[in-house]
Scaffold this active site. Structure first.
Site, mmCIF file in Angstrom:
data_model
loop_
_atom_site.group_PDB
_atom_site.id
_atom_site.type_symbol
_atom_site.label_atom_id
_atom_site.label_comp_id
_atom_site.label_asym_id
_atom_site.label_seq_id
_atom_site.Cartn_x
_atom_site.Cartn_y
_atom_site.Cartn_z
ATOM 1 C CG ASP A 1 -0.517 -0.100 2.534
ATOM 2 O OD1 ASP A 1 0.699 -0.356 2.715
ATOM 3 O OD2 ASP A 1 -1.323 0.092 3.478
ATOM 4 C CB SER B 1 -11.780 1.859 25.721
ATOM 5 O OG SER B 1 -11.606 0.489 25.389
ATOM 6 N N GLY C 1 -3.208 -6.049 18.386
ATOM 7 C CA GLY C 1 -1.821 -6.496 18.245
ATOM 8 C C GLY C 1 -1.660 -7.797 17.487
ATOM 9 C CG LEU D 1 -6.503 -10.138 13.233
ATOM 10 C CD1 LEU D 1 -7.404 -11.000 14.101
ATOM 11 C CD2 LEU D 1 -6.375 -10.749 11.837
ATOM 12 C CG ASP E 1 -4.403 -1.705 8.264
ATOM 13 O OD1 ASP E 1 -4.230 -2.588 7.406
ATOM 14 O OD2 ASP E 1 -3.542 -1.375 9.095
HETATM 15 C C1 GLA Z 1 -0.098 -2.655 8.455
HETATM 16 C C2 GLA Z 1 -0.314 -1.236 7.923
HETATM 17 C C3 GLA Z 1 -0.878 -1.260 6.505
HETATM 18 C C4 GLA Z 1 -0.076 -2.173 5.593
HETATM 19 C C5 GLA Z 1 0.172 -3.512 6.254
HETATM 20 C C6 GLA Z 1 1.081 -4.402 5.456
HETATM 21 O O1 GLA Z 1 -1.318 -3.302 8.624
HETATM 22 O O2 GLA Z 1 -1.194 -0.551 8.774
HETATM 23 O O3 GLA Z 1 -0.939 0.053 5.999
HETATM 24 O O4 GLA Z 1 1.132 -1.560 5.201
HETATM 25 O O5 GLA Z 1 0.718 -3.388 7.549
HETATM 26 O O6 GLA Z 1 0.476 -4.771 4.271
#
Ligand code: GLA
Length: 389
Positions: free
Chosen positions: A41, A72, A125, A128, A175
């Site tokens: 990305d 939270s 962590g 996900l 993400d």
């Molecule tokens: C993390 C980062 C994403 C991406 C992934 C690897 O999740 O937040 O932006 O770079 O690692 O694909």
């Protein structure tokens, strides 16, 4: 999975208990797993994530005293209540940095303060994207309440800014895009350069398959060094090749100039080779999913992606490698680590009828290696961020 209405009612009730008033609404945003397209990305390449059924819920109300109050369910002892004017990168720290970073990014559009109660079941962590689920749930809430002019791409940028500029993790847009844009039953094929996207149907159940998520129990943080190092190495490789981003390298042969006989050249070659081959793997997987009814065909491509992350990008761990090797030896169609690396989870594409056996093989391998028992769940391509109540 608990129905949306129930989750919305629970978050609303918890907000009332915490703040003594009704929220204006409740929003949810999911975690994600990336089917393929890791560390592409921020190189302006391709990704193919699915949203998980697990979400973060945010019950939100605006307030007129220019304060931000953040609570939270997962961190009951870390309540935050401070003046909007006192928000600054790194303060508040910890979980509250994500919603605070969203408030900060939207300060000009959403004047005044805000009260937020969050609850969720995306494990933190584990690779996900619990952090994106958190920031996207709050970003969507503030968009709906006070900034309807914001497009989905704007919201991705707001949530990313919370992570990059406020929390200090130099991530890309994978993400946040997955959490905001994925739809149920589909993977999101996203070009991170021009932001064009397509929903690619991924009906694993119809093919008798499941996508098993194996949490190795080793955690990571992207505000730590390894992720940022990889990002800088990719930037240096692109610079040496004279291209705007590694996305622009047409094939592996075009990486040859990096190999200048130095250790640094050899290192940059490996890093760039992962990115170039990974972009090709995303296109290959999308082609396979479109061209066949049998998603098993993507299995070997997933496993090749793992080998590339392990050998060229060097961000795997012994636990992730053991998990992938054990899964494939036990007959899985394919497996690979997911997310930023240095810990977290792997995905395993496996026959629905073999899940218990494959899980057992992985668990026994972990035991033999002296690792803690892994935890498993299923990734069912689910809906993206939405209003619940
Ligand atoms: C993390 C980062 C994403 C991406 C992934 C690897 O999740 O937040 O932006 O770079 O690692 O694909």
């Amino acid at each position: 999975m608990t129905p949306d209405a129930e989750l919305g009612a629970a978050a609303r009730a918890a907000f009332v208990t915490a703040f003594g008033a009704e929220p204006e609404g409740v929003w949810a945003a999911p975690g994600r797993v990336n089917v393929i397209g890791e560390h592409t990305d921020y190189n302006e390449g391709f990704v193919l994530p699915v949203a998980l059924g697990q979400t973060t819920r945010a019950a939100v109300a605006r307030r007129d005293d220019a304060r931000v109050a953040l609570i939270s369910a997962q961190h009951p002892d870390q309540r935050v209540d401070l003046a909007v004017a006192d928000l600054a990168p790194g303060s508040p720290a910890g979980w509250a940095g994500y919603p605070a970073g969203v408030v900060q990014a939207l300060r000009e559009r959403v004047p005044g303060g805000v009260s937020v109660f969050v609850d969720g079941d995306v494990p933190a962590g584990m690779g996900l994207s619990s952090s994106a689920a958190l920031s996207c749930s709050v970003a969507l809430a503030l968009r709906d309440l006070a900034a309807p002019e914001l497009s989905p791409a704007d919201l991705v940028d707001v949530a990313r800014s919370a992570e990059n500029d406020f929390v200090g993790a130099p991530t890309g847009i994978l993400d946040q895009s997955a959490s905001l844009l994925c739809t149920a039953g589909n993977a999101l094929f996203l070009d991170t350069r021009d932001r064009s996207s397509e929903q690619v149907p991924l009906d694993l159940a119809a093919a008798g398959l499941v996508l098993l998520v194996v949490d190795t129990g080793t955690t990571h943080s992207h505000a730590g060094g390894g992720y940022g190092d990889r990002r800088r190495e990719c930037e240096r490789a692109a610079q040496r090749l004279g291209v705007p981003a590694l996305r622009d390298v047409p094939d592996v042969a075009a990486l040859a100039p990096l190999d200048d006989g130095t250790d640094d050249g050899a290192l940059l070659l490996r890093r760039a080779r992962h990115v170039v081959t990974e972009d090709a793997r995303v296109l290959e997987v999308v082609g396979l999913l479109r061209g066949t009814d049998d998603p098993r065909a993507i299995g070997p491509v997933l496993s090749a992606g793992h080998a590339s992350l392990r050998d060229d990008f060097q961000i795997s761990t012994p636990e992730l490698d053991a998990c992938v090797a054990a899964a494939v030896e036990a007959g899985a169609a394919g497996a690979r680590m997911v997310g930023g690396g240095f810990g977290g989870s792997a995905i395993v594409l496996v026959e629905a009828g073999s899940v218990d056996r494959v899980t057992d093989v992985i668990t026994r391998r972990f035991g033999a290696e002296g690792y803690g028992a892994p935890r498993t769940s299923l990734a069912v391509p689910s809906a993206g961020a939405r209003r619940l109540a």
